[in-house]
Design a protein around this motif. Structure first.
Motif, PDB file in Angstrom:
ATOM      1  N   ILE A   1      34.574  21.635 -57.271  1.00 53.19           N
ATOM      2  CA  ILE A   1      33.209  21.307 -56.840  1.00 53.19           C
ATOM      3  C   ILE A   1      33.246  20.294 -55.700  1.00 53.19           C
ATOM      4  O   ILE A   1      32.518  20.421 -54.712  1.00 53.19           O
ATOM      5  CB  ILE A   1      32.387  20.803 -58.037  1.00 53.19           C
ATOM      6  CG1 ILE A   1      32.114  22.002 -58.947  1.00 53.19           C
ATOM      7  CG2 ILE A   1      31.092  20.177 -57.579  1.00 53.19           C
ATOM      8  CD1 ILE A   1      31.228  21.725 -60.078  1.00 53.19           C
ATOM      9  N   GLY A   2      34.150  19.295 -55.823  1.00 48.77           N
ATOM     10  CA  GLY A   2      34.298  18.333 -54.735  1.00 48.77           C
ATOM     11  C   GLY A   2      34.648  19.025 -53.433  1.00 48.77           C
ATOM     12  O   GLY A   2      34.135  18.697 -52.364  1.00 48.77           O
ATOM     13  N   LEU A   3      35.495  20.028 -53.543  1.00 47.60           N
ATOM     14  CA  LEU A   3      35.928  20.784 -52.353  1.00 47.60           C
ATOM     15  C   LEU A   3      34.741  21.499 -51.721  1.00 47.60           C
ATOM     16  O   LEU A   3      34.566  21.485 -50.493  1.00 47.60           O
ATOM     17  CB  LEU A   3      36.986  21.789 -52.771  1.00 47.60           C
ATOM     18  CG  LEU A   3      37.750  22.431 -51.632  1.00 47.60           C
ATOM     19  CD1 LEU A   3      38.957  21.591 -51.327  1.00 47.60           C
ATOM     20  CD2 LEU A   3      38.167  23.822 -51.999  1.00 47.60           C
ATOM     21  N   ILE A   4      33.901  22.107 -52.583  1.00 48.32           N
ATOM     22  CA  ILE A   4      32.749  22.833 -52.043  1.00 48.32           C
ATOM     23  C   ILE A   4      31.772  21.865 -51.390  1.00 48.32           C
ATOM     24  O   ILE A   4      31.113  22.195 -50.408  1.00 48.32           O
ATOM     25  CB  ILE A   4      32.057  23.632 -53.172  1.00 48.32           C
ATOM     26  CG1 ILE A   4      33.046  24.628 -53.773  1.00 48.32           C
ATOM     27  CG2 ILE A   4      30.859  24.384 -52.649  1.00 48.32           C
ATOM     28  CD1 ILE A   4      32.590  25.198 -55.073  1.00 48.32           C
ATOM     29  N   MET A   5      31.717  20.618 -51.912  1.00 46.94           N
ATOM     30  CA  MET A   5      30.844  19.624 -51.289  1.00 46.94           C
ATOM     31  C   MET A   5      31.360  19.260 -49.903  1.00 46.94           C
ATOM     32  O   MET A   5      30.585  19.070 -48.962  1.00 46.94           O
ATOM     33  CB  MET A   5      30.775  18.372 -52.168  1.00 46.94           C
ATOM     34  CG  MET A   5      29.981  18.579 -53.437  1.00 46.94           C
ATOM     35  SD  MET A   5      30.438  17.413 -54.701  1.00 46.94           S
ATOM     36  CE  MET A   5      29.449  16.019 -54.257  1.00 46.94           C
ATOM     37  N   VAL A   6      32.681  19.147 -49.761  1.00 49.80           N
ATOM     38  CA  VAL A   6      33.234  18.738 -48.477  1.00 49.80           C
ATOM     39  C   VAL A   6      33.149  19.871 -47.459  1.00 49.80           C
ATOM     40  O   VAL A   6      32.737  19.671 -46.322  1.00 49.80           O
ATOM     41  CB  VAL A   6      34.704  18.285 -48.646  1.00 49.80           C
ATOM     42  CG1 VAL A   6      35.294  17.908 -47.312  1.00 49.80           C
ATOM     43  CG2 VAL A   6      34.784  17.125 -49.592  1.00 49.80           C
TER      44      VAL A   6
ATOM     45  N   PRO B   1      42.434  14.573 -52.464  1.00 49.59           N
ATOM     46  CA  PRO B   1      43.735  14.452 -53.139  1.00 49.59           C
ATOM     47  C   PRO B   1      43.622  14.552 -54.655  1.00 49.59           C
ATOM     48  O   PRO B   1      44.427  15.212 -55.311  1.00 49.59           O
ATOM     49  CB  PRO B   1      44.241  13.081 -52.700  1.00 49.59           C
ATOM     50  CG  PRO B   1      43.067  12.361 -52.185  1.00 49.59           C
ATOM     51  CD  PRO B   1      42.102  13.380 -51.684  1.00 49.59           C
ATOM     52  N   LEU B   2      42.569  13.933 -55.211  1.00 51.16           N
ATOM     53  CA  LEU B   2      42.398  13.966 -56.666  1.00 51.16           C
ATOM     54  C   LEU B   2      42.054  15.383 -57.116  1.00 51.16           C
ATOM     55  O   LEU B   2      42.573  15.873 -58.123  1.00 51.16           O
ATOM     56  CB  LEU B   2      41.294  12.989 -57.066  1.00 51.16           C
ATOM     57  CG  LEU B   2      41.218  12.633 -58.538  1.00 51.16           C
ATOM     58  CD1 LEU B   2      42.521  12.068 -59.024  1.00 51.16           C
ATOM     59  CD2 LEU B   2      40.100  11.655 -58.776  1.00 51.16           C
TER      60      LEU B   2
ATOM     61  N   ALA C   1      32.058  12.533 -58.458  1.00 56.97           N
ATOM     62  CA  ALA C   1      31.246  11.342 -58.186  1.00 56.97           C
ATOM     63  C   ALA C   1      31.738  10.644 -56.925  1.00 56.97           C
ATOM     64  O   ALA C   1      30.944  10.278 -56.041  1.00 56.97           O
ATOM     65  CB  ALA C   1      31.306  10.401 -59.387  1.00 56.97           C
ATOM     66  N   ALA C   2      33.067  10.482 -56.820  1.00 54.91           N
ATOM     67  CA  ALA C   2      33.627   9.779 -55.664  1.00 54.91           C
ATOM     68  C   ALA C   2      33.302  10.531 -54.385  1.00 54.91           C
ATOM     69  O   ALA C   2      32.913   9.926 -53.366  1.00 54.91           O
ATOM     70  CB  ALA C   2      35.133   9.627 -55.826  1.00 54.91           C
ATOM     71  N   THR C   3      33.429  11.868 -54.429  1.00 59.50           N
ATOM     72  CA  THR C   3      33.134  12.662 -53.238  1.00 59.50           C
ATOM     73  C   THR C   3      31.672  12.493 -52.841  1.00 59.50           C
ATOM     74  O   THR C   3      31.357  12.313 -51.659  1.00 59.50           O
ATOM     75  CB  THR C   3      33.431  14.142 -53.517  1.00 59.50           C
ATOM     76  OG1 THR C   3      34.701  14.242 -54.114  1.00 59.50           O
ATOM     77  CG2 THR C   3      33.402  14.942 -52.249  1.00 59.50           C
TER      78      THR C   3
ATOM     79  N   ILE D   1      29.718   9.969 -53.452  1.00 62.88           N
ATOM     80  CA  ILE D   1      29.473   8.631 -52.904  1.00 62.88           C
ATOM     81  C   ILE D   1      29.969   8.554 -51.467  1.00 62.88           C
ATOM     82  O   ILE D   1      29.268   8.085 -50.559  1.00 62.88           O
ATOM     83  CB  ILE D   1      30.158   7.563 -53.779  1.00 62.88           C
ATOM     84  CG1 ILE D   1      29.452   7.487 -55.131  1.00 62.88           C
ATOM     85  CG2 ILE D   1      30.146   6.210 -53.099  1.00 62.88           C
ATOM     86  CD1 ILE D   1      30.204   6.727 -56.182  1.00 62.88           C
ATOM     87  N   PHE D   2      31.190   9.076 -51.232  1.00 64.58           N
ATOM     88  CA  PHE D   2      31.748   9.036 -49.874  1.00 64.58           C
ATOM     89  C   PHE D   2      30.877   9.786 -48.889  1.00 64.58           C
ATOM     90  O   PHE D   2      30.685   9.361 -47.754  1.00 64.58           O
ATOM     91  CB  PHE D   2      33.156   9.638 -49.873  1.00 64.58           C
ATOM     92  CG  PHE D   2      34.234   8.606 -49.957  1.00 64.58           C
ATOM     93  CD1 PHE D   2      34.526   7.820 -48.849  1.00 64.58           C
ATOM     94  CD2 PHE D   2      34.934   8.407 -51.121  1.00 64.58           C
ATOM     95  CE1 PHE D   2      35.508   6.861 -48.927  1.00 64.58           C
ATOM     96  CE2 PHE D   2      35.914   7.442 -51.214  1.00 64.58           C
ATOM     97  CZ  PHE D   2      36.198   6.663 -50.116  1.00 64.58           C
ATOM     98  N   MET D   3      30.351  10.946 -49.358  1.00 61.94           N
ATOM     99  CA  MET D   3      29.591  11.767 -48.422  1.00 61.94           C
ATOM    100  C   MET D   3      28.246  11.164 -48.106  1.00 61.94           C
ATOM    101  O   MET D   3      27.704  11.365 -47.027  1.00 61.94           O
ATOM    102  CB  MET D   3      29.420  13.177 -48.995  1.00 61.94           C
ATOM    103  CG  MET D   3      30.723  13.940 -48.959  1.00 61.94           C
ATOM    104  SD  MET D   3      30.539  15.596 -49.513  1.00 61.94           S
ATOM    105  CE  MET D   3      29.606  16.280 -48.161  1.00 61.94           C
ATOM    106  N   SER D   4      27.685  10.389 -49.079  1.00 60.23           N
ATOM    107  CA  SER D   4      26.356   9.832 -48.827  1.00 60.23           C
ATOM    108  C   SER D   4      26.440   8.578 -47.965  1.00 60.23           C
ATOM    109  O   SER D   4      25.458   8.152 -47.385  1.00 60.23           O
ATOM    110  CB  SER D   4      25.664   9.516 -50.153  1.00 60.23           C
ATOM    111  OG  SER D   4      26.457   8.584 -50.860  1.00 60.23           O
ATOM    112  N   ILE D   5      27.623   7.958 -47.881  1.00 59.14           N
ATOM    113  CA  ILE D   5      27.765   6.758 -47.033  1.00 59.14           C
ATOM    114  C   ILE D   5      27.631   7.147 -45.569  1.00 59.14           C
ATOM    115  O   ILE D   5      28.275   8.071 -45.119  1.00 59.14           O
ATOM    116  CB  ILE D   5      29.121   6.069 -47.295  1.00 59.14           C
ATOM    117  CG1 ILE D   5      29.136   5.465 -48.686  1.00 59.14           C
ATOM    118  CG2 ILE D   5      29.378   4.990 -46.248  1.00 59.14           C
ATOM    119  CD1 ILE D   5      30.484   4.920 -49.106  1.00 59.14           C
TER     120      ILE D   5
END
Lengths: 157, 357
Positions: free
Chosen positions: B172-177, B207-208, B349-351, B353-357
């Protein structure tokens, strides 16, 4: 979860060992393919029928019967080897020799190799040094058990 | 008409590539394990006295398997028993249709995508097909009508279903990026550069996610550190009642899964067919240099890069299979539910947060 993370270092170490073995062995395999002399081979395997391992000098291989200088068997049929043999695979029959110095000689001397355990006790027991296990032959497999019964001719020959 | 012929050629090429590499994975497995253990490995199979470091071994194995008795136990449910190996084989083999082998190949004014079908939900398709492979395992265990194979099948189902969760969540993180489910687009996004020099590969952005995906994918292949369904050395596995070519299909499925996982890792996290700094007309190095190449060479580079990456991951998975002992059942479940699922949630969650910054 914390416990599982603790294993992580060991997991990495384990893979480092296998990777090291892989890399080092591949290096020596490559050197061999390129025909460069290396200090060792890439594998410890001895590819048997083509490559043979050198036998140790004290290795106990197929028996042989020693001969006197005139070609007669050295055996005097004292039956010590027959007595010593733990697998009872030696069968000796005596005959009278005209020479009074010798008195007896084996008319039959049979070793049943299918029973022999290659302990070498017969060699130890022999007072005349008539039987030895130093032929260096280790490949005498046969298709039938009868072929494994070695008589005087085969043993002296 | 010519469209159909092109599709047919693509299907044949992809299948041949897939099956040949699967066949030779058995050879790689034998040889690599041998080299790891200071042995030589199978090198006796020969054709007319020609034995090229055992390269004919897979064919010898195949011939042996074809001529073995194909035994179906009297007490088995015959139809399902025969169906199960084909199901698990089919659902893995169909996955290759969504994998992009390279970018667009231009021949005679025609643009050919080096991918059989460019689904707009390619990622979901792949995940769905990998999950459907479980049916083969369960059916094999159940239809053999043997208590131990049933237990094996159940272990397999439990393991695969639990790791399916982590597998899906880690992506899911990958699809967000990379905001797409189309695999070719995901690879295209990975061709962009981060900070002007680092390729935007999944390994650098997620990486995670890569770690979780890799572990979950290893569990999906049902091979040694996670081989509870099969347990080839002591516990009785789900394909105990199979013999001959049907058993061979299960074995092939394992190797095909290794290959599929490698292609997925490559496509999703290692830039697919992307070569760093290679764009459609040649290399553009971040330090200013340029090396322009004709179109054919660029496509060749891309396909070669894809193959190299896939081979590397196949090698890595075989290495892992020959390094680690099997997990205990509760350890497998712990790793799946208590480590990988939370980690993948943390990753999401981390992805975010990073993307919203």
């Amino acid at each position: 979860m914390v416990k599982a993370l603790g294993y992580f270092i060991e997991i990495i170490r384990g893979s480092v060992i296998t990777i090291r073995h892989f890399m080092v062995n591949m290096w020596f395999h490559t050197l061999k393919v390129l025909r460069i002399k290396a200090k060792r081979k890439g594998a410890v395997t001895i590819q048997y029928p083509e490559e043979k391992r050198e036998l140790a000098p004290r290795h106990r291989s197929l028996h042989r019967l020693m001969k006197r200088e005139d070609g007669k068997p050295r055996c005097v049929v004292c039956m010590l080897c027959v007595t010593a043999c733990p697998s009872e695979c030696i069968y000796v029959e005596a005959a009278e020799d005209p020479d009074p110095e010798i008195q007896k000689y084996p008319s039959t001397f049979i070793i049943d190799l299918s029973r022999c355990c290659f302990c070498g006790f017969c060699v130890e027991a022999c007072p005349e040094d008539a039987i030895r296990m130093d032929t260096g032959q280790i490949e005498f497999a046969e298709y039938t058990r009868d072929d494994l019964i070695y008589d005087l001719e085969k043993l002296t020959g | 008409m010519s469209e159909w012929i092109i599709v047919l050629i693509k299907i044949v090429c992809a299948l041949v590539w897939f099956l040949m590499i699967t066949l030779y994975l058995t050879w790689v497995e034998r040889k690599e394990s041998a080299v790891i253990q200071d042995r030589i490995g199978a090198n006796r199979a020969s054709i007319l006295g020609l034995r090229v470091i055992g390269l004919f071994q897979p064919f010898a194995d195949a011939i042996k398997m074809v001529f073995k008795e194909d035994f179906t136990p009297r007490f088995s449910r015959r139809f399902l028993h025969n169906l199960a190996p084909f199901l698990s084989f089919f659902f893995v083999a169909i996955t290759i249709s969504a994998i992009p082998f390279g970018d667009v190949l231009k021949i005679g004014g025609r643009e050919i995508k080096l991918q059989i079908v460019d689904f707009n939900v390619g990622l979901l398709f792949v995940l769905a097909m990998l999950s459907l492979g479980i049916y083969g395992v369960i059916l094999a265990g159940w239809s053999s009508n043997n208590r131990y194979t049933l237990l094996g099948g159940m272990r397999g189902a439990a393991q695969l279903v639990s790791y399916e969760v982590a597998l899906g969540l880690s992506l899911i993180g990958l699809i967000m990026v990379y905001p797409s489910l189309r695999l070719s687009e995901i690879v295209h996004y990975q061709g962009e550069l981060l900070f002007g020099w680092l390729p935007k590969w999944g390994i650098f952005l997620q990486p995670l996610g890569l770690l979780v995906f890799f572990f979950a994918a290893l569990a999906e292949t049902k091979r040694v550190p996670f081989d509870l369904p099969e347990g080839e050395n002591e516990i009785v596995g789900f394909f105990t009642e199979y013999s001959g070519l049907k058993w061979g299909l299960f074995m092939m499925t394992d190797f095909m899964e290794v290959l599929i996982i490698s292609t997925l890792l490559t496509t999703l996290f290692f830039g697919g067919w992307q070569v760093p700094w290679l764009s459609a007309d040649g290399f553009h190095f971040p330090w200013g240099g340029q090396w322009l190449l004709p179109h054919g060479i660029v496509v060749l580079f891309q396909v070669l890069a894809f193959n190299l990456k896939v081979f590397f991951f196949c090698w890595l998975q075989v290495l892992i299979r020959w390094t680690y002992p099997r997990f205990r059942y509760d350890q497998v479940m712990d790793l799946g539910w208590k480590l990988l699922v939370p980690l993948s949630l943390v990753n999401i969650a981390a992805t975010a947060i990073f993307m919203s910054i």
